[in-house]
Motif scaffolding. Sequence first.
Motif, PDB file in Angstrom:
ATOM      1  N   ALA A   1       0.836  -1.217   0.063  1.00 38.46           N
ATOM      2  CA  ALA A   1       0.163  -0.142   0.087  1.00 38.46           C
ATOM      3  C   ALA A   1       1.059   1.194  -0.161  1.00 38.46           C
TER       4      ALA A   1
ATOM      5  N   LEU B   1      -1.947  -6.868  -4.183  1.00 33.59           N
ATOM      6  CA  LEU B   1      -1.662  -6.075  -3.014  1.00 33.59           C
ATOM      7  C   LEU B   1      -1.269  -7.154  -1.833  1.00 33.59           C
TER       8      LEU B   1
ATOM      9  N   SER C   1      -5.105  -1.633  -4.491  1.00 29.45           N
ATOM     10  CA  SER C   1      -4.893  -0.495  -3.504  1.00 29.45           C
ATOM     11  C   SER C   1      -5.946  -1.034  -2.377  1.00 29.45           C
TER      12      SER C   1
END
Length: 430
Positions: free
Chosen positions: A15, A51, A383
């Motif tokens: 992130a 992610l 994200s």
Amino acid sequence: MRSPPVKVIRNVRLAGRDELLDIEVDGGRFGRTVPAGQGAGDLLADGAGGLASPPFVEPHVHLDTTLTAGEPRWNASGSLWEGIAVWSERKRTLTGQDVVDRATEVLRWYAANGVLHVRSHVDVTDPGLVALDAMIEVRERVRGVVDLQLVAFPQEGIVSFEDGPELLEKAAERGVDVVGAIPHFEDTREDGVRSLEIAFDIAQRHGLLLDAHCDEIDDEQSRFVEVLATLARRGGLRDRATASHTTAMGSYNGAYSYKLQRILARSGINLVSNPMANLCLQGRFDGYPKRRGLTQVKEMLAAGVNVAFGHDDVMDPWYPLGTASSLQVALVGIAAAQLTGTAEIDEAFRMVTDRAARVLHLGDRYGIAEGRPASLVVLPAESPYDAIRRQTRPTHVISHGHLLAETPATPTRLTWPGEPARDVDFTRPS
């Protein structure tokens, strides 16, 4: 004895960082994080650009009650109080194996969803402590895979329940991690205050954390959270103490709310909001307008108070739905607490990851950093915002350096008039 080989998790993003990375794993702990392609070791997982996040953390669930919805009857009114009455009936039929089987199955769901740290409240208003003994067994069975904390939860009160203080003391001696309370359920306000004093005394004498169900009621006069915070500050427990639910905040006036923010921020305690269950349970006695019955999440975050989101119930007398998904909790929490700014959505992701880890007091046992336990989740997302919006299932769940769960990509195949068939993954067209 030969050391286990170094492994590598390839092609992931963290992130706030755009570049792809490799994360090395050495002996069940994180090693180096390096640019993609530079990591050394046997392949543990290929994140394919997804992610990588520390595991999800469940700060508030009742595993002993899970999967009992409709047993022995449904909660027809949907109220908290009927839920307690239904559970009191179901509790009479509990066996250790019954609790072990249901709790273990839901822990499998949690693990598949990337939740590797769980705090479960366990009802100890039972002279036989059947559920507690069963949950202690479950905690040992899953050790090394899922980190399970147990809260001695006096569902029917401490002072107002026969032998309540003695049962709580026995639970502490049995080996729980956290001491609980439910002051708003006690017979009088004085009993509620006394119940918190008893819980704090037991927690401090046994060196345990404290997590009380606090003000889970639509009553603007229910203000036990100020008592809990003051006891935590003056007694030194501070961030080792947590107030869960605090739904009466939805009824507090502005002047008291302003005062309360100062009290809570100064105390250092944590708050856990359970938006899915409490949106269903609260406001049941209201006409219109109906109160939302939630923690003042946005305001408390702004005041510097640590707030986390919990699931609370998974298919039980209080909430008949749920799949043990932290991303689902975050999505509902965003809508309920109106956290729709982009920074607020990122904060909601933190409320089911590192903010929830602070509630459990995990410290350096949590997070993607060299030397820490190699536990993480890989999400097919760019994200935290993307993961929450699309409710992505983890492609990989890794616990202490071992691949625990995989979810293959299953895009929807759409045949649209006048166009060739194509996959739909609900991302914005590039």
